[in-house]
Design a protein around this motif. Structure first.
Motif, PDB file in Angstrom:
ATOM      1  N   PHE A  23     -42.454 -59.006  66.804  1.00 41.18           N
ATOM      2  CA  PHE A  23     -41.611 -58.739  65.633  1.00 41.18           C
ATOM      3  C   PHE A  23     -42.463 -58.544  64.379  1.00 41.18           C
ATOM      4  O   PHE A  23     -42.275 -57.586  63.621  1.00 41.18           O
ATOM      5  N   VAL A  24     -43.420 -59.450  64.186  1.00 46.03           N
ATOM      6  CA  VAL A  24     -44.266 -59.374  62.985  1.00 46.03           C
ATOM      7  C   VAL A  24     -45.124 -58.109  63.017  1.00 46.03           C
ATOM      8  O   VAL A  24     -45.316 -57.443  61.995  1.00 46.03           O
ATOM      9  N   ALA A  25     -45.609 -57.747  64.209  1.00 45.52           N
ATOM     10  CA  ALA A  25     -46.453 -56.551  64.322  1.00 45.52           C
ATOM     11  C   ALA A  25     -45.679 -55.290  63.945  1.00 45.52           C
ATOM     12  O   ALA A  25     -46.260 -54.315  63.480  1.00 45.52           O
ATOM     13  N   ASN A  26     -44.357 -55.318  64.144  1.00 47.62           N
ATOM     14  CA  ASN A  26     -43.534 -54.142  63.848  1.00 47.62           C
ATOM     15  C   ASN A  26     -42.878 -54.181  62.484  1.00 47.62           C
ATOM     16  O   ASN A  26     -42.112 -53.277  62.137  1.00 47.62           O
ATOM     17  N   LEU A  27     -43.159 -55.228  61.730  1.00 45.73           N
ATOM     18  CA  LEU A  27     -42.530 -55.382  60.418  1.00 45.73           C
ATOM     19  C   LEU A  27     -43.191 -54.429  59.424  1.00 45.73           C
ATOM     20  O   LEU A  27     -44.409 -54.394  59.307  1.00 45.73           O
ATOM     21  N   ASP A  28     -42.364 -53.652  58.700  1.00 43.89           N
ATOM     22  CA  ASP A  28     -42.910 -52.705  57.723  1.00 43.89           C
ATOM     23  C   ASP A  28     -43.562 -53.424  56.554  1.00 43.89           C
ATOM     24  O   ASP A  28     -44.635 -53.059  56.114  1.00 43.89           O
TER      25      ASP A  28
ATOM     26  N   ALA B 266     -42.030 -58.456  51.676  1.00 45.94           N
ATOM     27  CA  ALA B 266     -40.643 -58.245  51.250  1.00 45.94           C
ATOM     28  C   ALA B 266     -39.695 -59.028  52.154  1.00 45.94           C
ATOM     29  O   ALA B 266     -38.718 -59.621  51.686  1.00 45.94           O
ATOM     30  N   ALA B 267     -39.980 -59.055  53.445  1.00 43.05           N
ATOM     31  CA  ALA B 267     -39.126 -59.789  54.384  1.00 43.05           C
ATOM     32  C   ALA B 267     -39.209 -61.295  54.126  1.00 43.05           C
ATOM     33  O   ALA B 267     -38.204 -62.012  54.172  1.00 43.05           O
ATOM     34  N   THR B 268     -40.406 -61.767  53.832  1.00 41.05           N
ATOM     35  CA  THR B 268     -40.593 -63.184  53.499  1.00 41.05           C
ATOM     36  C   THR B 268     -39.788 -63.534  52.251  1.00 41.05           C
ATOM     37  O   THR B 268     -39.118 -64.567  52.186  1.00 41.05           O
ATOM     38  N   ASP B 269     -39.853 -62.638  51.286  1.00 40.24           N
ATOM     39  CA  ASP B 269     -39.138 -62.855  50.034  1.00 40.24           C
ATOM     40  C   ASP B 269     -37.623 -62.927  50.269  1.00 40.24           C
ATOM     41  O   ASP B 269     -36.941 -63.790  49.713  1.00 40.24           O
TER      42      ASP B 269
ATOM     43  N   GLU C 283     -45.779 -67.329  61.697  1.00 42.05           N
ATOM     44  CA  GLU C 283     -44.657 -67.965  60.991  1.00 42.05           C
ATOM     45  C   GLU C 283     -44.404 -67.280  59.650  1.00 42.05           C
ATOM     46  O   GLU C 283     -45.304 -66.691  59.056  1.00 42.05           O
ATOM     47  N   ILE C 284     -43.173 -67.428  59.129  1.00 41.42           N
ATOM     48  CA  ILE C 284     -42.911 -67.003  57.746  1.00 41.42           C
ATOM     49  C   ILE C 284     -43.634 -67.980  56.824  1.00 41.42           C
ATOM     50  O   ILE C 284     -43.474 -69.196  56.954  1.00 41.42           O
ATOM     51  N   ASP C 285     -44.416 -67.453  55.910  1.00 42.16           N
ATOM     52  CA  ASP C 285     -45.128 -68.338  54.990  1.00 42.16           C
ATOM     53  C   ASP C 285     -44.180 -68.839  53.903  1.00 42.16           C
ATOM     54  O   ASP C 285     -43.430 -68.057  53.321  1.00 42.16           O
ATOM     55  N   ALA C 286     -44.235 -70.142  53.638  1.00 45.07           N
ATOM     56  CA  ALA C 286     -43.322 -70.741  52.658  1.00 45.07           C
ATOM     57  C   ALA C 286     -44.050 -71.194  51.395  1.00 45.07           C
ATOM     58  O   ALA C 286     -43.464 -71.917  50.581  1.00 45.07           O
ATOM     59  N   MET C 287     -45.299 -70.766  51.204  1.00 42.80           N
ATOM     60  CA  MET C 287     -46.026 -71.217  50.009  1.00 42.80           C
ATOM     61  C   MET C 287     -45.493 -70.562  48.729  1.00 42.80           C
ATOM     62  O   MET C 287     -45.408 -71.222  47.693  1.00 42.80           O
TER      63      MET C 287
ATOM     64  N   GLU D  65     -34.970 -63.291  57.334  1.00 40.46           N
ATOM     65  CA  GLU D  65     -35.071 -62.102  56.470  1.00 40.46           C
ATOM     66  C   GLU D  65     -33.758 -61.330  56.474  1.00 40.46           C
ATOM     67  O   GLU D  65     -33.537 -60.516  55.585  1.00 40.46           O
ATOM     68  N   ALA D  66     -32.909 -61.606  57.454  1.00 37.87           N
ATOM     69  CA  ALA D  66     -31.664 -60.845  57.580  1.00 37.87           C
ATOM     70  C   ALA D  66     -30.438 -61.596  57.098  1.00 37.87           C
ATOM     71  O   ALA D  66     -29.449 -60.971  56.709  1.00 37.87           O
ATOM     72  N   GLU D  67     -30.439 -62.922  57.155  1.00 41.70           N
ATOM     73  CA  GLU D  67     -29.226 -63.656  56.779  1.00 41.70           C
ATOM     74  C   GLU D  67     -29.471 -65.126  56.512  1.00 41.70           C
ATOM     75  O   GLU D  67     -30.523 -65.688  56.839  1.00 41.70           O
TER      76      GLU D  67
END
Ligand SMILES: Nc1nc2c(c(=O)[nH]1)N(C=O)[C@@H](CNc1ccc(C(=O)N[C@@H](CCC(=O)O)C(=O)O)cc1)CN2
Ligand SMILES: Nc1ncnc2c1ncn2[C@@H]1O[C@H](COP(=O)(O)OP(=O)(O)OP(=O)(O)O)[C@@H](O)[C@H]1O
Length: 189
Positions: free
Chosen positions: A19-24, A28-31, A56-60, A179-181
């Motif tokens: 999933f992460v490898a295909n993320l554009d 922005a998704a983390t945000d 993982e999604i970074d939360a810093m 990132e979606a909901e």
């Protein structure tokens, strides 16, 4: 050791990596994911989050914005598998020191805090609040030790599974941000 849980962990790690490898645009998704949480913090709540390991999604950035908005902020500290994880005060600019598993952690003299909100990394989640992590039980033990904290999972949408095999010690999440909901789990105390 192969068990249903360890096979599932391997599958979920692979799915998350793909999933992460295909993320554009990972930032922005983390945000988008972390904004769901920021928008819902009670004023003055003490927030614990984490720095990402691997995919993982970074939360810093979440922690830094929260500190800027006046929240007390904290990071977990682990030492050994036997010792419970503790939450130590950490504010942007405070030092971080290397810990086990490549973690960056607050200094040993940072003060221990009781978080109101624990933003939690995970490998998989379901819509009943089920969570599977790395398997060391650090978060399950921390949830048991902090029963009044809100437990919020932070994960890519691809980490959702239909249902998770639950152990007696598993403590359900109150909500999951992706990132979606924003997913709230009904009936979790
Ligand atoms: N970012 C983050 N912080 C965290 C956790 C976590 O899962 N993620 N933890 C949650 O408990 C605690 C640390 N526990 C951990 C337990 C096991 C492994 C582990 O087995 N890591 C693998 C590599 C995993 C990967 O790269 O995805 C390893 O070391 O081989 C890592 C952390 C506290 N802080
Ligand atoms: N409240 C608790 N008290 C003592 N031991 C616990 C508690 N919760 C979990 N454990 C121990 O932690 C170990 C790992 O649990 P589990 O496989 O559910 O981890 P996980 O949720 O995937 O990992 P983590 O919480 O670290 O992300 C188990 O062997 C379990 O005995």
């Amino acid at each position: 050791m192969t068990s249903p849980k360890s096979e599932l962990r391997a599958q979920l790690r692979a799915r998350r990596a793909a999933f992460v490898a295909n993320l554009d645009d990972r930032l922005a998704a983390t945000d988008r994911a972390t904004t769901h949480i920021l928008d819902r913090l009670d004023p003055g709540a003490t927030l614990s989050a984490y720095g990402a390991i691997g995919d993982e999604i970074d939360a810093m950035a979440l922690l830094i914005v929260a500190a800027d908005r006046g929240h007390a902020t904290a990071l977990p500290q682990v030492t050994t598998r036997d010792q419970p994880m503790r939450f130590l005060a950490w504010r942007p600019g405070d030092p971080l020191v290397p810990g086990p598993f490549g973690l960056q952690q607050p200094a040993f003299d940072a003060s221990e805090v009781i978080p109101d909100v624990i933003v939690t990394p995970l490998l998989g989640f379901d819509r009943s609040g089920g969570r599977i992590g790395q398997g060391a039980g650090f978060y399950d033990r921390a949830f048991a030790a902090h029963p009044f904290a809100r437990r919020i999972g932070l994960a890519w949408s691809a980490q959702e599974v239909a249902s998770l095999p639950l152990d007696p010690w598993d403590v359900p999440l109150h909500a999951v941000a992706t990132e979606a909901e924003w997913i709230t789990i009904a009936g979790v105390r």
